[in-house]
Write a protein that holds these residues in place. Structure first.
Motif, PDB file in Angstrom:
ATOM      1  N   SER A 166       0.841  -1.196   0.000  1.00  0.00           N
ATOM      2  CA  SER A 166       0.000   0.000   0.000  1.00  0.00           C
ATOM      3  C   SER A 166       0.877   1.247   0.000  1.00  0.00           C
ATOM      4  CB  SER A 166      -0.891   0.007   1.240  1.00  0.00           C
ATOM      5  OG  SER A 166      -1.431   1.298   1.424  1.00  0.00           O
TER       6      SER A 166
ATOM      7  N   GLY B  55       4.285   2.997  -3.944  1.00  0.00           N
ATOM      8  CA  GLY B  55       3.463   3.158  -5.140  1.00  0.00           C
ATOM      9  C   GLY B  55       3.931   4.338  -5.954  1.00  0.00           C
TER      10      GLY B  55
ATOM     11  N   PHE C 189       1.664  10.903   2.434  1.00  0.00           N
ATOM     12  CA  PHE C 189       1.176  10.304   1.187  1.00  0.00           C
ATOM     13  C   PHE C 189       1.862   8.977   0.948  1.00  0.00           C
ATOM     14  CE2 PHE C 189       0.992   9.551  -3.351  1.00  0.00           C
ATOM     15  CZ  PHE C 189      -0.333   9.860  -3.654  1.00  0.00           C
ATOM     16  N   SER C 190       3.167   8.994   1.093  1.00  0.00           N
ATOM     17  CA  SER C 190       3.929   7.805   0.758  1.00  0.00           C
ATOM     18  C   SER C 190       3.664   6.658   1.729  1.00  0.00           C
ATOM     19  CB  SER C 190       5.415   8.160   0.739  1.00  0.00           C
ATOM     20  OG  SER C 190       6.128   7.124   0.150  1.00  0.00           O
ATOM     21  N   LEU C 191       3.378   6.983   2.984  1.00  0.00           N
ATOM     22  CA  LEU C 191       3.125   5.909   3.957  1.00  0.00           C
ATOM     23  C   LEU C 191       1.638   5.555   4.045  1.00  0.00           C
ATOM     24  CD1 LEU C 191       5.519   7.112   6.804  1.00  0.00           C
ATOM     25  CD2 LEU C 191       5.875   5.151   5.287  1.00  0.00           C
ATOM     26  N   SER C 192       0.829   6.105   3.159  1.00  0.00           N
ATOM     27  CA  SER C 192      -0.620   5.858   3.153  1.00  0.00           C
ATOM     28  C   SER C 192      -1.256   6.190   4.502  1.00  0.00           C
ATOM     29  CB  SER C 192      -0.961   4.395   2.824  1.00  0.00           C
ATOM     30  OG  SER C 192      -0.262   3.927   1.724  1.00  0.00           O
TER      31      SER C 192
ATOM     32  N   LEU D 206      -5.873   8.504   5.983  1.00  0.00           N
ATOM     33  CA  LEU D 206      -7.201   8.161   5.463  1.00  0.00           C
ATOM     34  C   LEU D 206      -7.735   6.871   6.068  1.00  0.00           C
ATOM     35  CD1 LEU D 206      -6.678   8.883   1.677  1.00  0.00           C
ATOM     36  CD2 LEU D 206      -7.843  10.298   3.342  1.00  0.00           C
TER      37      LEU D 206
ATOM     38  N   THR E   7      -6.172   3.908   5.872  1.00  0.00           N
ATOM     39  CA  THR E   7      -5.713   2.693   5.178  1.00  0.00           C
ATOM     40  C   THR E   7      -5.039   1.745   6.168  1.00  0.00           C
ATOM     41  OG1 THR E   7      -5.091   4.229   3.431  1.00  0.00           O
ATOM     42  CG2 THR E   7      -4.444   1.933   3.145  1.00  0.00           C
TER      43      THR E   7
HETATM   44  N1  PHE Z   1       1.171   5.396  -0.370  1.00  0.00           N
HETATM   45  C1  PHE Z   1       0.709   5.336  -1.704  1.00  0.00           C
HETATM   46  C2  PHE Z   1       1.865   5.654  -2.641  1.00  0.00           C
HETATM   47  O1  PHE Z   1       2.913   6.018  -2.221  1.00  0.00           O
HETATM   48  C3  PHE Z   1      -0.457   6.226  -1.960  1.00  0.00           C
HETATM   49  C4  PHE Z   1      -1.576   6.128  -0.969  1.00  0.00           C
HETATM   50  C5  PHE Z   1      -2.009   7.252  -0.306  1.00  0.00           C
HETATM   51  C6  PHE Z   1      -2.204   4.904  -0.717  1.00  0.00           C
HETATM   52  C7  PHE Z   1      -3.038   7.184   0.603  1.00  0.00           C
HETATM   53  C8  PHE Z   1      -3.246   4.818   0.197  1.00  0.00           C
HETATM   54  C9  PHE Z   1      -3.661   5.973   0.851  1.00  0.00           C
HETATM   55  O2  PHE Z   1       1.737   5.565  -3.805  1.00  0.00           O
END
Ligand code: PHE
Length: 455
Positions: free
Chosen positions: A25, A28, A230-233, A236, A238
């Motif tokens: 997750s 990405g 963002f990078s660690l999700s 939100l 997740t």
């Molecule tokens: N972490 C993911 C990425 O680096 C994007 C992501 C953001 C996934 C928020 C889930 C929630 O690409």
């Protein structure tokens, strides 16, 4: 009791598999597309340094809090806030996560769709011959502005994501993460080796890894912390949702540590692929990246047209991006799906299908905002979605988790949850300080600072 509930909702097959899925997750487009672009736009190595500090001090802290909430409640984000503090407005943060995940998926799916388009373009030999900055730019603009192709690619990405999620935790997410993550890792190492052996690689490496402290400012801090979330999700729900499928025996601290480590490693390696190759290519400087196409779609085609074996490495590169993107889109869809399954008693298949369709339609204005449809282009639809959700909503979500765990659920209860599977949590005092003070203060500062970006 615990085991029955996990049997009903789903559970991870093992600790390693959970780390794979959560790292899947995290890793990405954020690492391979967004991170190098951010480095280029924010002063090079100084951004890398601040981002790593943000991951260690704030990202890890918030991730561990999210893991504790998820495993303790065994719920989606709405259910998790509600279980800890029933009948309170805190669950709105859960709703924000459910809705925000669908929104992020909508435009993230478009970029993943571009990667799909570039994957088959590369196979078709479009990037053979002499590709310059101008011609690469022209290829990108004409592709991104072609409505039917963009809609088709978005449809395939959301369709694949929906398919995996409808299969459930074990047969869906776990099975695919187990195959895709090692593939991704192998590919990225291969490409990094190729990049550092290019002539002139040293200049790129020094731009990327030797910080120039005079370049530090609030903008760097703002984007570096935002990039960490963002990078660690994070932000939100997740990681709340993924941890809800964990048994008590899992060591949350080491799992969070591994996820942060792998995520940073892949981002760093992505930079090692990009910057040396970039500096080895005449006529491009990193600050030229346009925020949307960026490095991945505008610079990389030039690179693959120039390096020996470029055709082969190009195919690998875009395949790698697709794999990385899919393991992330899967996690975005899982959040709203878990909500409908837990709270509304929908079947997993129905939830996956309906939410998937919603995200597809919501993705259309983003997909068509690069020349496809004038009004969306004029509004800069995708860029604004990215600013709103990736920077503001995520930071707000992370702030709420920190305050909720630090002061409402209270650290002693979170620590009790963490102690299952890890009775001696050595970093305890640091974590408590970070979750109660450091994380909220830094996030509030950057949220205040957002006003300068909003004009
Ligand atoms: N972490 C993911 C990425 O680096 C994007 C992501 C953001 C996934 C928020 C889930 C929630 O690409």
């Amino acid at each position: 009791m615990e085991s029955q509930e996990l049997d009903k909702r789903g559970r991870w097959g093992s600790k390693v598999v959970f780390i794979f899925a959560a790292a899947g997750s995290a890793i990405g487009l954020g690492n391979i597309w967004r991170f190098p672009m951010m480095v280029g736009l924010n002063g090079g190595a100084i951004f890398v340094l601040v981002n790593i500090l943000a991951i260690i001090l704030i990202g890890f802290t918030v991730m561990l809090a999210a893991f504790a909430m998820g495993r303790h409640t065994k719920k989606n984000p709405v259910g998790a806030y509600n279980a800890i503090k029933p009948r309170s407005p805190w669950k709105l943060a859960g709703y924000m996560g459910v809705f925000g995940s669908a929104c992020i998926l909508s435009f993230y799916g478009v970029v993943a769709g571009w990667a799909l388009g570039y994957f088959y373009k590369t196979i078709g030999g479009v990037f053979k011959g002499d590709i310059t900055w101008q011609s690469s730019d022209a290829i990108f603009s004409s592709f991104a502005g072609r409505p039917l192709e963009i809609i088709f690619c978005l449809f395939v990405i959301i369709g694949l994501t929906t398919f995996v999620i409808s299969k459930g935790v074990r047969a869906g997410i776990e099975r695919w993460s187990k195959i895709l993550m090692p593939v991704l890792f192998g590919l990225i190492i291969l490409l990094a080796i190729r990049a550092v052996t290019l002539p002139g690689a040293a200049t790129g490496l020094s731009y990327y890894l030797k910080p120039d402290f005079s370049k530090f400012n609030m903008t760097v801090l703002f984007f570096a912390v935002g990039q960490a979330f963002f990078s660690l999700s994070l932000g939100l729900g997740t990681m709340i949702t993924y941890a809800s499928y964990l048994p008590k025996s899992d060591n949350l601290v080491s799992s969070a540590g591994w996820v942060c480590f792998f995520d940073s490693l892949i981002a760093i390696l992505a930079g090692i692929i990009i910057f040396p190759t970039l500096f080895a290519t005449p006529g491009i400087t990193p600050d030229k990246f346009e925020a949307s196409g960026g490095l991945m779609f505008q610079v990389f085609p030039i690179i693959i047209s120039k390096i020996p074996g470029g055709y082969f490495f190009g195919i690998l590169f875009f395949f790698l991006i697709l794999v990385a993107a899919l393991t992330s889109t899967i996690s975005m869809l899982e959040v709203p799906v878990a909500y409908f399954v837990d709270e509304r008693n929908w079947s997993r298949k129905k939830a996956a299908l309906l939410v998937g369709l919603f995200c597809f339609f919501l993705g259309l204005p983003s997909g068509l905002s690069h020349g496809g449809v004038d009004i969306f282009t004029k509004w800069n639809f995708m860029k604004n979605m990215d600013l709103l959700f990736s920077n503001i909503v995520l930071a707000l979500g992370a702030l709420i988790i920190a305050i909720f765990v630090g002061y409402v659920w209270r650290v002693k209860n979170a620590l009790k949850e963490i102690s299952f599977g890890n009775p001696r949590f050595k970093l305890k005092p640091l974590w408590v300080f970070n979750i109660k003070f450091l994380a909220p203060v830094v996030i509030i500062i950057i949220l205040i600072f957002i006003r300068t970006f909003a004009g």
